[in-house]
Design an enzyme around this catalytic site. Structure first.
Site, short mmCIF file in Angstrom:
data_model
loop_
_atom_site.label_atom_id
_atom_site.label_comp_id
_atom_site.label_asym_id
_atom_site.label_seq_id
_atom_site.Cartn_x
_atom_site.Cartn_y
_atom_site.Cartn_z
N TYR A 155 0.83 -1.22 0.00
CA TYR A 155 0.00 0.00 0.00
C TYR A 155 0.86 1.26 0.00
CZ TYR A 155 -3.72 3.23 1.44
OH TYR A 155 -4.62 4.28 1.50
N LYS A 188 1.07 4.17 -2.93
CA LYS A 188 0.72 5.57 -2.66
C LYS A 188 1.92 6.50 -2.85
CE LYS A 188 -3.64 5.01 -1.85
NZ LYS A 188 -4.64 5.58 -2.78
#
Length: 260
Positions: free
Chosen positions: A161, A165
């Site tokens: 993740y 990002k």
């Protein structure tokens, strides 16, 4: 819809919002519609998209549901082209869709990695590429990417993740340079939310205990509370407006002071 705190006139503009079926994406769709934009709501779940569209229409706005696997680059391209053909333009592209598959690195599978990167990063590339083509012909546009504070500082058990990002931030800054010119008038910016009251934080509370998560927020967030989806949506409306015409390549962190 939430009470407006930022006023912007987006009348007759067309916005595409990925991940619009819930949480931050839903709040963004509602606020853009409240500001006058016609909103193409994108997500995998047709049923949940229908709920978002219904809320927009009940408040007097215009929206339509476009079910799509955002990680499918061909589907993303066709969707943007469809919206541009049906509604005549694409003025605002909000890349918000995101998922998590949290686990520590030694336990993280190839699928855990690939699925998160595809949904959170490849979708931003695909939708931005398609939208940029439409915007360049119109000589105007706003691309707004929803990243995360996890992409700024990392987060345990979120290597996939956080990488996705962080990739969104690098992508934003590069594409902002590519599309910035007086002739094109296209801006590209990113927003990094911190702890926001969404399904993701609800899942964290269920896993770790609500009291434990609340105490953690109080310990690391100077404002000592979760943010609300509407607070992210307000920032999107501002970046989509004419007031933000000279802002591009920027990363706006909305986290209650957690990364200050």
């Amino acid at each position: 819809m939430a009470d407006a705190r930022i006023s912007a006139d987006l009348t007759d503009q067309v916005a595409i919002v990925t991940g619009a079926s819930r949480g931050i994406g839903k709040a963004i769709a509602l606020r853009l519609a409240e500001s006058g934009a016609k909103v193409a709501c994108v997500a995998r779940s047709a049923d949940k998209l229908a709920e978002t569209v219904s809320e927009v229409e009940s408040a007097g706005g215009v929206a339509a549901a476009y079910p799509c696997d955002v990680a499918d680059t061909d589907a993303a391209t066709k969707l943007v082209e469809q919206v541009a053909e049906e509604w005549g333009r694409v003025d605002v592209m909000v890349n918000n869709a995101g998922i998590t598959r949290d686990t520590l690195l030694p336990r993280m599978s190839d699928e855990d990695w690939d699925t998160v990167i595809a949904t959170n990063l490849r979708s931003v590339f695909a939708f931005s590429r398609a939208a940029a083509g439409v915007m360049m012909r119109a000589k105007r546009g706003r691309i707004i990417n929803i990243s995360s504070t996890s992409g700024l500082r990392g987060n345990e058990a979120q290597a996939n993740y956080s990488a996705s990002k962080a990739g969104v931030i690098g992508f934003t800054r590069t594409v902002a340079r590519e599309l910035a010119s007086k002739r094109r008038a296209i801006t590209v910016n990113a927003i990094c939310p911190g702890f926001i009251a969404t399904d993701m934080t609800d899942a964290l509370k269920k896993a770790a205990g609500e009291e434990a998560v609340t105490e953690r927020i109080k310990a690391v967030v100077p404002l000592q509370r979760e943010g609300q989806p509407q607070e992210i949506a307000d920032a999107v409306v501002f970046l989509a407006s004419d007031s933000a015409a000279y802002i591009t390549g920027q990363v706006l962190t909305i986290d209650g002071g957690m990364t200050c």
